[in-house]
Motif scaffolding. Sequence first.
Motif, PDB file in Angstrom:
ATOM      1  N   UNK A   1       0.806  -1.220   0.000  1.00 56.80           N
ATOM      2  CA  UNK A   1       0.000   0.000   0.000  1.00 56.80           C
ATOM      3  C   UNK A   1       0.842   1.274   0.000  1.00 56.80           C
ATOM      4  N   UNK A   2       2.157   1.130   0.034  1.00 60.48           N
ATOM      5  CA  UNK A   2       3.027   2.313  -0.043  1.00 60.48           C
ATOM      6  C   UNK A   2       2.964   2.910  -1.448  1.00 60.48           C
ATOM      7  N   UNK A   3       3.104   4.209  -1.523  1.00 68.91           N
ATOM      8  CA  UNK A   3       3.192   4.875  -2.819  1.00 68.91           C
ATOM      9  C   UNK A   3       4.663   5.123  -3.127  1.00 68.91           C
ATOM     10  N   UNK A   4       5.188   4.373  -4.069  1.00 71.00           N
ATOM     11  CA  UNK A   4       6.598   4.474  -4.427  1.00 71.00           C
ATOM     12  C   UNK A   4       6.719   4.565  -5.940  1.00 71.00           C
ATOM     13  N   UNK A   5       7.305   5.653  -6.406  1.00 68.77           N
ATOM     14  CA  UNK A   5       7.469   5.860  -7.839  1.00 68.77           C
ATOM     15  C   UNK A   5       8.924   6.190  -8.156  1.00 68.77           C
TER      16      UNK A   5
ATOM     17  N   UNK B   1      10.911   9.486  -7.428  1.00 70.41           N
ATOM     18  CA  UNK B   1      10.047  10.618  -7.748  1.00 70.41           C
ATOM     19  C   UNK B   1       9.063  10.873  -6.610  1.00 70.41           C
ATOM     20  N   UNK B   2       8.653   9.794  -5.929  1.00 69.93           N
ATOM     21  CA  UNK B   2       7.703   9.948  -4.831  1.00 69.93           C
ATOM     22  C   UNK B   2       7.724   8.717  -3.945  1.00 69.93           C
ATOM     23  N   UNK B   3       7.662   8.941  -2.621  1.00 74.56           N
ATOM     24  CA  UNK B   3       7.579   7.838  -1.661  1.00 74.56           C
ATOM     25  C   UNK B   3       6.700   8.259  -0.498  1.00 74.56           C
ATOM     26  N   UNK B   4       5.572   7.571  -0.337  1.00 83.28           N
ATOM     27  CA  UNK B   4       4.642   7.842   0.749  1.00 83.28           C
ATOM     28  C   UNK B   4       4.314   6.531   1.460  1.00 83.28           C
ATOM     29  N   UNK B   5       4.942   6.281   2.611  1.00 85.13           N
ATOM     30  CA  UNK B   5       4.670   5.042   3.346  1.00 85.13           C
ATOM     31  C   UNK B   5       3.226   5.016   3.835  1.00 85.13           C
TER      32      UNK B   5
END
Length: 274
Positions: free
Chosen positions: A124-128, A141-145
């Motif tokens: 479910x982490x947002x990792x780009x 570019x993006x990381x939202x745990x």
Amino acid sequence: MTKEIAVKNITDEVLVRVQKMEQNKELELPSNYSVSNALKSAYLILRETQTRDKRPVLEACTKESICNSLLEMAVQGLNPVKNQCYFIAYGDKLQLQRSYMGTIAITKRLDDVEDVKGFAIYKDDKLEFGFDIATGKQTIKNYEPSLNRDPNNLIGAMALVYGKDKILHLEYMTMEQIRSAWSQGATGGNSPAHKKFPDQMAIKTVINRSCKYYANTSDDDFVSSMLEKSIEAVDEEVAETIEINAAKEDFEEDVVEVNPDTGEIIEEDAKAPF
């Protein structure tokens, strides 16, 4: 002369030898490293360290092997009280095993490295990721745990080597890659530490890989050679069980050898602390 007094003399001998190596420009220790304090800590730890059959290592191991393990500790600039290394008996030979914390400490001695950190990645982490065509390096570019840290949702791990104001190196491994590395060890990734703390074991695996890769691209041959020599022999399971034992009940640990390809401890009938 008792064995304990004799070993205390060994630490003094190693200190003198290291000091001579420094004077002869054969060795340059980190500016913030006190070899004297490290040897004192090592001596105190060795007094409490036992072999697999519960014999004190100071009685069971040869003087030469004790001396060599202490010298290797000093040359690598490690301190056992900081969990950067551990002393393990193989028969009557004492050997030094560097932990992943020690690997990080060595990597940070490269002039441009400020820190090394690892992160467990969940589904479910947002990792780009991105790619910098000018440098040929992968970027974030993006990381939202997310708040979902269920071990069953673990999909990978990444490690970042930080410079003063930028990320010097990014390493990402999927759980398939990580488990493939674990499978090469004697426990096949099924040790108590792997089962109970897969996120921490995954982080250690990716950190080891990132440090080795980055050191090999540096101009510091001394640091690179140290990491190349033993980075794959990091005693992750020994370190983990020692950490767990500090907070939980006693347990019996059997250590046989370390797999040079995966860094896993090859053990027989170890009784886990859980």
